[in-house]
Structures are given as C-alpha cells and as structure tokens.
Write a protein that holds these residues in place. Structure first.
Motif, PDB file in Angstrom:
ATOM      1  N   ASN A 207       0.795  -1.229   0.000  1.00 31.94           N
ATOM      2  CA  ASN A 207       0.000   0.000   0.000  1.00 31.94           C
ATOM      3  C   ASN A 207       0.825   1.275   0.000  1.00 31.94           C
ATOM      4  OD1 ASN A 207      -2.585  -1.131  -0.018  1.00 31.94           O
ATOM      5  ND2 ASN A 207      -2.540  -1.469   2.184  1.00 31.94           N
ATOM      6  N   ASP A 208       2.072   1.211   0.478  1.00 33.50           N
ATOM      7  CA  ASP A 208       2.820   2.440   0.712  1.00 33.50           C
ATOM      8  C   ASP A 208       4.063   2.592  -0.163  1.00 33.50           C
ATOM      9  OD1 ASP A 208       1.042   3.281   2.623  1.00 33.50           O
ATOM     10  OD2 ASP A 208       2.075   2.251   4.235  1.00 33.50           O
ATOM     11  N   LEU A 209       4.013   2.079  -1.368  1.00 31.31           N
ATOM     12  CA  LEU A 209       5.130   2.273  -2.296  1.00 31.31           C
ATOM     13  C   LEU A 209       5.268   3.750  -2.629  1.00 31.31           C
ATOM     14  CD1 LEU A 209       4.511  -0.661  -4.797  1.00 31.31           C
ATOM     15  CD2 LEU A 209       6.331  -0.512  -3.112  1.00 31.31           C
ATOM     16  N   ASN A 210       6.496   4.276  -2.570  1.00 32.52           N
ATOM     17  CA  ASN A 210       6.670   5.689  -2.876  1.00 32.52           C
ATOM     18  C   ASN A 210       6.864   5.878  -4.378  1.00 32.52           C
ATOM     19  OD1 ASN A 210       9.186   4.477  -2.855  1.00 32.52           O
ATOM     20  ND2 ASN A 210      10.243   6.346  -2.245  1.00 32.52           N
ATOM     21  N   THR A 211       5.850   5.474  -5.113  1.00 35.17           N
ATOM     22  CA  THR A 211       5.835   5.651  -6.561  1.00 35.17           C
ATOM     23  C   THR A 211       4.379   5.775  -6.995  1.00 35.17           C
ATOM     24  OG1 THR A 211       6.722   4.769  -8.642  1.00 35.17           O
ATOM     25  CG2 THR A 211       5.711   3.194  -7.129  1.00 35.17           C
ATOM     26  N   ASN A 212       4.134   6.041  -8.267  1.00 35.29           N
ATOM     27  CA  ASN A 212       2.752   6.217  -8.716  1.00 35.29           C
ATOM     28  C   ASN A 212       2.315   5.053  -9.601  1.00 35.29           C
ATOM     29  OD1 ASN A 212       3.514   6.879 -11.568  1.00 35.29           O
ATOM     30  ND2 ASN A 212       4.448   8.653 -10.569  1.00 35.29           N
ATOM     31  N   GLU A 213       1.017   5.010  -9.865  1.00 36.79           N
ATOM     32  CA  GLU A 213       0.451   3.876 -10.595  1.00 36.79           C
ATOM     33  C   GLU A 213       0.958   3.805 -12.035  1.00 36.79           C
ATOM     34  OE1 GLU A 213      -1.464   1.721  -8.705  1.00 36.79           O
ATOM     35  OE2 GLU A 213      -0.755   3.124  -7.191  1.00 36.79           O
ATOM     36  N   TRP A 214       1.189   4.953 -12.661  1.00 38.17           N
ATOM     37  CA  TRP A 214       1.637   4.946 -14.052  1.00 38.17           C
ATOM     38  C   TRP A 214       3.042   4.339 -14.154  1.00 38.17           C
ATOM     39  CZ3 TRP A 214      -0.834   4.853 -18.284  1.00 38.17           C
ATOM     40  CH2 TRP A 214      -0.191   5.066 -19.506  1.00 38.17           C
ATOM     41  N   THR A 215       3.889   4.612 -13.157  1.00 36.90           N
ATOM     42  CA  THR A 215       5.209   3.995 -13.114  1.00 36.90           C
ATOM     43  C   THR A 215       5.089   2.482 -12.972  1.00 36.90           C
ATOM     44  OG1 THR A 215       6.216   5.967 -12.135  1.00 36.90           O
ATOM     45  CG2 THR A 215       7.397   3.883 -11.852  1.00 36.90           C
ATOM     46  N   LEU A 216       4.148   2.019 -12.138  1.00 34.25           N
ATOM     47  CA  LEU A 216       3.947   0.588 -11.951  1.00 34.25           C
ATOM     48  C   LEU A 216       3.500  -0.080 -13.246  1.00 34.25           C
ATOM     49  CD1 LEU A 216       2.200   0.538  -8.457  1.00 34.25           C
ATOM     50  CD2 LEU A 216       4.602   0.180  -8.997  1.00 34.25           C
ATOM     51  N   ILE A 217       2.665   0.600 -14.020  1.00 31.70           N
ATOM     52  CA  ILE A 217       2.225   0.054 -15.307  1.00 31.70           C
ATOM     53  C   ILE A 217       3.413  -0.087 -16.253  1.00 31.70           C
ATOM     54  CG2 ILE A 217       0.885   0.587 -17.391  1.00 31.70           C
ATOM     55  CD1 ILE A 217      -1.264   1.751 -15.566  1.00 31.70           C
ATOM     56  N   ASP A 218       4.285   0.918 -16.266  1.00 34.78           N
ATOM     57  CA  ASP A 218       5.487   0.865 -17.111  1.00 34.78           C
ATOM     58  C   ASP A 218       6.386  -0.297 -16.692  1.00 34.78           C
ATOM     59  OD1 ASP A 218       7.390   2.085 -19.075  1.00 34.78           O
ATOM     60  OD2 ASP A 218       8.606   2.309 -17.266  1.00 34.78           O
ATOM     61  N   ILE A 219       6.492  -0.544 -15.386  1.00 31.15           N
ATOM     62  CA  ILE A 219       7.302  -1.656 -14.885  1.00 31.15           C
ATOM     63  C   ILE A 219       6.745  -2.986 -15.383  1.00 31.15           C
ATOM     64  CG2 ILE A 219       7.989  -2.907 -12.804  1.00 31.15           C
ATOM     65  CD1 ILE A 219       9.523  -0.338 -13.257  1.00 31.15           C
ATOM     66  N   ILE A 220       5.425  -3.147 -15.323  1.00 31.54           N
ATOM     67  CA  ILE A 220       4.809  -4.396 -15.775  1.00 31.54           C
ATOM     68  C   ILE A 220       5.068  -4.609 -17.268  1.00 31.54           C
ATOM     69  CG2 ILE A 220       2.623  -5.612 -16.127  1.00 31.54           C
ATOM     70  CD1 ILE A 220       1.564  -4.403 -13.623  1.00 31.54           C
ATOM     71  N   GLU A 221       4.979  -3.539 -18.051  1.00 29.19           N
ATOM     72  CA  GLU A 221       5.260  -3.650 -19.490  1.00 29.19           C
ATOM     73  C   GLU A 221       6.685  -4.142 -19.738  1.00 29.19           C
ATOM     74  OE1 GLU A 221       3.417  -1.011 -22.651  1.00 29.19           O
ATOM     75  OE2 GLU A 221       3.528   0.352 -20.933  1.00 29.19           O
ATOM     76  N   ARG A 222       7.644  -3.516 -19.067  1.00 31.66           N
ATOM     77  CA  ARG A 222       9.045  -3.910 -19.236  1.00 31.66           C
ATOM     78  C   ARG A 222       9.271  -5.348 -18.776  1.00 31.66           C
ATOM     79  NH1 ARG A 222      12.080  -0.118 -15.632  1.00 31.66           N
ATOM     80  NH2 ARG A 222      13.803  -1.515 -16.154  1.00 31.66           N
ATOM     81  N   TYR A 223       8.671  -5.699 -17.654  1.00 35.31           N
ATOM     82  CA  TYR A 223       8.823  -7.047 -17.099  1.00 35.31           C
ATOM     83  C   TYR A 223       8.252  -8.084 -18.067  1.00 35.31           C
ATOM     84  CZ  TYR A 223       8.610 -10.787 -13.579  1.00 35.31           C
ATOM     85  OH  TYR A 223       8.762 -11.962 -12.887  1.00 35.31           O
ATOM     86  N   LYS A 224       7.093  -7.793 -18.612  1.00 39.80           N
ATOM     87  CA  LYS A 224       6.448  -8.728 -19.538  1.00 39.80           C
ATOM     88  C   LYS A 224       7.270  -8.891 -20.808  1.00 39.80           C
ATOM     89  CE  LYS A 224       2.000  -9.511 -21.826  1.00 39.80           C
ATOM     90  NZ  LYS A 224       0.628  -8.981 -22.038  1.00 39.80           N
ATOM     91  N   GLU A 225       7.761  -7.790 -21.371  1.00 42.25           N
ATOM     92  CA  GLU A 225       8.574  -7.848 -22.597  1.00 42.25           C
ATOM     93  C   GLU A 225       9.852  -8.651 -22.369  1.00 42.25           C
ATOM     94  OE1 GLU A 225       9.306  -3.844 -23.716  1.00 42.25           O
ATOM     95  OE2 GLU A 225       7.227  -3.439 -24.341  1.00 42.25           O
ATOM     96  N   TYR A 226      10.480  -8.469 -21.218  1.00 46.13           N
ATOM     97  CA  TYR A 226      11.727  -9.177 -20.910  1.00 46.13           C
ATOM     98  C   TYR A 226      11.495 -10.686 -20.895  1.00 46.13           C
ATOM     99  CZ  TYR A 226      15.755 -10.793 -18.186  1.00 46.13           C
ATOM    100  OH  TYR A 226      16.861 -11.474 -17.758  1.00 46.13           O
ATOM    101  N   HIS A 227      10.425 -11.134 -20.257  1.00 42.61           N
ATOM    102  CA  HIS A 227      10.178 -12.566 -20.127  1.00 42.61           C
ATOM    103  C   HIS A 227       9.640 -13.188 -21.417  1.00 42.61           C
ATOM    104  CE1 HIS A 227      11.041 -13.208 -15.824  1.00 42.61           C
ATOM    105  NE2 HIS A 227      10.727 -11.920 -15.712  1.00 42.61           N
TER     106      HIS A 227
END
Length: 380
Positions: free
Chosen positions: A173-193
């Motif tokens: 709940n308390d990640l010091n980041t925003n939701e749009w950054t999290l979406i970008d992380i998921i995109e990068r993670y998915k592309e890598y795998h």
C-alpha cells in the motif's frame, strides 16, 4: 567462532548417529549427544523414541547443512562467511527438523544480509521468504522496499525477479511511486520474459495488474493503459467521471481511488474552527479526482485545498469520497505558530509536521525526526 579442533572434540563421546547416504553407495555420518538433540528438536526426539534405535537416516537435507545446524546447537555460532545458497539450505534443515532456536537465528542472519545495495540478493531473499511463508523477512523487506521502491524498479535485476515477487510488491500500500510507473514496470517485465520465451508470463503476473489502482488515474492515462480492453476502459472512465458506481467494475479491479505516491504540499489555515478540528484529529486530508480536501470521519467534505495551499471551507456537498479511503494516521510536532503547516500524505497515511523556527535543545530530537520525514516524503 569455535575452532575446528573444538568442534571435533564436541562431537566425540556421542550416543546417536545421523547417516547421510550418497550416490556412490557410500555414506557420511554425524555423531551427536542424544540428550542435547532431545532438548532442541521435538521431531528428532519423537523419531528416536518411535524407532527405538540410536541411528537415523537423513535423506531430505544436505549433510553440510545438517552439520552446520548441529554446530550451531552446540556452540551458538554460524560460520563467519556463509553464502546465500548455504543460508537457504541451513533454513531448510533447521525448519524440517524443528530446530527452533537455530531457525530463528537463520532468519535474523538473512535479515542482516538484505540490503538495497545488493538488489539481486535482496530479490532472491524475498522470493525465498514468500515461497516459505517467512513473515519476519517479508515484514522487514516490506518496510525496506516501500521506502525506496523507485531504486528497485530502475534496476534491470528487478526484471529477472520471480513473478511471485512482482505480485507481492504490487500488493503493497505504501510504495513511494505512482500507478503509471507501476504500469510501465509491468510492461518492461512482460517484454523481458516474453523475449526469453516464457509465454505463460501474462497469466503469472495478472495479480500485479489487478492491484493497479486505475481509479486513481486520469482519463487520459486510462486511454493509454495497454492492459485494459475497450470495455474495461469504458467502465473505468464512467466510474471516474461519476457516471456509474464502482459496482459495475469486474471483481478483480482494485476499488482504491487514491494512489500510493508520496506527495507534499504547504498549506495555510486561516480558519480557527478548521484548525481546531484538524488538531483534534476530527478531519483528515484526502484526495479525490486529483484534488485535495479535508473530510470528517463520515466522509463529508468540510474544506478544499487550493493549488496555492490555502484551506477554504467547503460550502457545497457536490460529492463524498469513499469513506474507507480517507482514514489517516498522523505524527505531530509541537510548534509556536499555527498558521502554516507542512503536510506529507500518501494513500492511507498522513504525516503532519509543523514548521518550527525557534529550535530549543529540548526539541532537538523532534527536529531530526522532522528532517527525516521530509527526506522520505519528497521522493517522487
């Protein structure tokens, strides 16, 4: 750390034996004292009593790991240098044979080894803790990761993490980041795998996507989101624009309307009544549709906060935020002036630090705490 000669002396004059079969029809043995073993492991005590013999065959843990467990039982020490893999094997041996005190010491040793400067090792420790349900390590890493999530996400090592690690981090709940950054992380993670040939990765990281707080995002961001179907985007936009209730959303969507990003704002309160309500913890800061308000415990808005930071009493009840999303916690510092306060807030926590200009020796520790709040909260 006991010497090798002392360890050899300790294991002499024993009355029970643990046998470890090896592939070449040979075996290794560890001799121990039955009374000592009975005191530290109820499981082994039960096995000795059940089988009515002083010899046990051990096949489910490594000889080296079991030997380190017994050395710790006798001496209270682990080797000064021990690898991550050895720590995992040590935990496995102590857990399976219920050496509780040794197990607790292994957990404390793992926690000491967890450092953000060694992200690859940290992620491996987290994956191990999640796999084995080690709550103590999970709690420690949660606090560590929440304080500096961006440092974790910027590293390419994060892309190599196990999907269960990604899903767990995105549930915090308390990640010091925003939701749009999290979406970008998921995109990068998915592309890598996918590039590595792991075609089932999409279903494995679905829990992480489900934890994205789409209702805290703008309509423009919803349109750009790559993980949503046209119908899902339409439903979300209707809820954001208050054209429909969140009950129309699929069950797997997060209902949280406030993001996890740290933010800061300097606010000025010129209304004595509002200041009193705030100090008495009767009103709390909340965000709704990217605007900031003060609301009471029932979710009723009593004031709005302008971009300048001025708190303005709210005259018209146009809407009411979700009650469960405005719960807050605060930490106050004494001050002589009450007109200007510095507020730091995030999804469900609020930290209020009053500006202080006249520092006394008595308040030295409080001033240091205020500085630490500022450093933590100003991260984008």
């Amino acid at each position: 750390m006991p010497s090798k000669a002392l360890l050899e002396y300790i294991f002499r004059g024993t009355d029970c034996t643990f046998i470890f079969p090896e592939n070449d029809n040979k075996c290794k043995e560890i001799h121990a004292n039955r009374y000592v073993i009975d005191c530290v492991s109820n499981l082994l005590k039960s096995k000795f009593e059940t089988y009515k013999r002083s010899t046990l065959i051990i096949q489910d843990v490594k000889y080296s790991a079991f030997k380190m467990v017994l050395e710790h039982v006798y001496t209270g020490y682990f080797p000064e240098t021990i690898s991550q893999e050895e720590l995992f094997e040590l935990y496995d041996a102590a857990s399976k044979y219920e050496f509780k005190e040794t197990l607790n010491c292994v957990i404390r040793r793992i926690i000491r080894e967890c450092k953000l400067e060694k992200l690859d090792e940290l992620l491996a420790y987290l994956n191990f803790a999640l796999k084995n349900y080690i709550i103590e390590i999970q709690n420690y890493l949660q606090e560590l990761i929440e304080s500096d999530a961006d440092l974790l996400f910027m590293s390419d090592n994060f892309l190599k993490a196990h999907p269960r690690v990604l899903n767990w981090i995105f549930s915090l709940n308390d990640l010091n980041t925003n939701e749009w950054t999290l979406i970008d992380i998921i995109e990068r993670y998915k592309e890598y795998h996918l590039a590595a040939g792991r075609h089932g990765i999409s279903s494995q990281i679905q829990p992480a996507i489900n934890n994205i707080r789409f209702l805290s995002m703008s309509v423009a961001q919803i349109h750009k989101t790559p993980f949503l179907s046209v119908e899902e985007k339409k439903s979300l936009i209707q809820v954001i624009n208050q054209e429909a209730s969140d009950k129309c959303l699929p069950m797997y969507f997060s209902r949280r309307r406030i993001g996890r990003c740290y933010k800061s704002i300097i606010v000025t309160c010129q209304d004595a009544r509002l200041k009193r309500l705030y100090d008495e913890n009767k009103i709390k800061m909340c965000t709704f549709k990217e605007k900031k308000y003060f609301a009471d415990g029932d979710g009723k808005i009593v004031a709005s906060i302008e971009n300048s930071g001025l708190i303005v009493p709210f005259a018209f009840q146009e809407f009411t935020p979700i009650k469960t999303e405005i719960k807050a916690e605060r930490a106050k510092r004494a001050c002589t002036g009450i007109q200007q306060n510095v507020l730091y807030y995030r999804e469900n926590k609020q930290i209020m630090v009053n500006k202080k200009y006249d520092h006394s020796e008595k308040d030295k520790n409080e001033d240091e705490t205020m500085i630490s709040f500022q450093k933590m909260s100003l991260k984008k």
